[in-house]
Design an enzyme around this catalytic site. Structure first.
Site, PDB file in Angstrom:
ATOM      1  N   ASP A 157       0.860  -1.188   0.000  1.00 20.82           N
ATOM      2  CA  ASP A 157       0.000   0.000   0.000  1.00 20.82           C
ATOM      3  C   ASP A 157       0.900   1.243   0.000  1.00 20.82           C
ATOM      4  OD1 ASP A 157      -3.209   0.528   1.133  1.00 20.82           O
ATOM      5  OD2 ASP A 157      -1.806   2.201   0.990  1.00 20.82           O
ATOM      6  N   HIS A 198     -10.317  -5.384  -2.999  1.00 20.69           N
ATOM      7  CA  HIS A 198      -9.005  -5.552  -2.374  1.00 20.69           C
ATOM      8  C   HIS A 198      -9.143  -5.909  -0.904  1.00 20.69           C
ATOM      9  CE1 HIS A 198     -10.098  -1.284  -2.035  1.00 20.69           C
ATOM     10  NE2 HIS A 198      -9.416  -1.263  -0.898  1.00 20.69           N
TER      11      HIS A 198
HETATM   12  P1  5GP Z   1      -9.773   1.436   0.699  1.00 21.32           P
HETATM   13  O1  5GP Z   1      -9.905   2.777   1.363  1.00 21.32           O
HETATM   14  O2  5GP Z   1     -10.509   1.426  -0.615  1.00 21.32           O
HETATM   15  O3  5GP Z   1     -10.117   0.275   1.575  1.00 21.32           O
HETATM   16  O4  5GP Z   1      -8.224   1.264   0.408  1.00 21.32           O
HETATM   17  C1  5GP Z   1      -7.593   1.716  -0.737  1.00 21.32           C
HETATM   18  C2  5GP Z   1      -6.108   1.663  -0.469  1.00 21.32           C
HETATM   19  O5  5GP Z   1      -5.450   1.793  -1.698  1.00 21.32           O
HETATM   20  C3  5GP Z   1      -5.588   2.790   0.436  1.00 21.32           C
HETATM   21  O6  5GP Z   1      -4.980   2.238   1.593  1.00 21.32           O
HETATM   22  C4  5GP Z   1      -4.599   3.538  -0.437  1.00 21.32           C
HETATM   23  O7  5GP Z   1      -3.456   3.939   0.254  1.00 21.32           O
HETATM   24  C5  5GP Z   1      -4.260   2.506  -1.510  1.00 21.32           C
HETATM   25  N1  5GP Z   1      -3.906   3.105  -2.783  1.00 21.32           N
HETATM   26  C6  5GP Z   1      -4.627   4.028  -3.475  1.00 21.32           C
HETATM   27  N2  5GP Z   1      -3.996   4.347  -4.631  1.00 21.32           N
HETATM   28  C7  5GP Z   1      -2.870   3.575  -4.663  1.00 21.32           C
HETATM   29  C8  5GP Z   1      -1.806   3.461  -5.619  1.00 21.32           C
HETATM   30  O8  5GP Z   1      -1.766   4.106  -6.644  1.00 21.32           O
HETATM   31  N3  5GP Z   1      -0.818   2.574  -5.324  1.00 21.32           N
HETATM   32  C9  5GP Z   1      -0.839   1.824  -4.182  1.00 21.32           C
HETATM   33  N4  5GP Z   1       0.180   0.982  -3.989  1.00 21.32           N
HETATM   34  N5  5GP Z   1      -1.806   1.914  -3.259  1.00 21.32           N
HETATM   35  C10 5GP Z   1      -2.818   2.790  -3.499  1.00 21.32           C
END
Ligand code: 5GP
Ligand code: ZN
Length: 140
Positions: A33, A102
């Site tokens: 992440d 995810h």
């Molecule tokens: P959610 O909030 O949808 O559960 O988690 C999305 C996750 O994706 C977040 O922890 C955020 O840091 C990660 N994330 C978003 N964009 C990117 C990216 O471009 N690359 C990576 N490696 N992680 C990302």
């Protein structure tokens, strides 16, 4: 299914956006992440675009979960945390910020102050029972 090109995770799958990939197979990719809440915070995503738990095909999910377990075991062995949370958000009300399926593997330490723990407050038995019945009716 065609990859939606506005989707950041589809772009990670196609390598148009770089990421620190750990492992991959036909169904999923595990990568670091980019905003880690702790050292060793890993995401495991489906390769095909499914938005969340509501639309990912069950057989795909079945094949992804052992990879989640492998990653959790690796994070546990490398970072020696006090525990690990698996987090998986579905919908904006659950703080899903990327609408592509995810699972987060988040190593936790007792004093990390992350605040993902909620207090145990006993529920009202009649309400719990009524809610169970509503769910059984759908699961039957
Ligand atoms: P959610 O909030 O949808 O559960 O988690 C999305 C996750 O994706 C977040 O922890 C955020 O840091 C990660 N994330 C978003 N964009 C990117 C990216 O471009 N690359 C990576 N490696 N992680 C990302
Ligand atoms: Zn996507």
């Amino acid at each position: 299914m065609a990859l939606p090109y506005h989707c950041i995770f589809c772009r990670i799958v196609s390598r148009d956006v770089p990421s620190y990939i750990l492992t991959e197979d036909e169904d999923c990719i595990a990568f670091m992440d980019i905003n880690p809440v702790a050292p060793g915070h890993v995401l495991i995503i489906s390769k095909h675009h499914a938005e969340n738990i509501f639309d990912i095909p069950a057989p795909t999910l079945q094949r992804i979960m052992p990879v989640v377990q492998r990653v959790a075991l690796a994070v546990n062995a490398v970072f020696l945390p006090d525990g690990i949370n698996l987090l998986q958000a579905n919908g904006p009300g659950a703080a899903q910020s990327v609408p592509h399926f995810h699972v987060h593997v988040v190593p936790r330490w007792s004093n990390d102050g992350l605040g993902m723990n909620w207090p145990l407050r006993p529920g009202e038995r009649s309400a719990i029972e009524a809610n169970a019945e509503r769910l059984r009716a759908v699961l039957r």
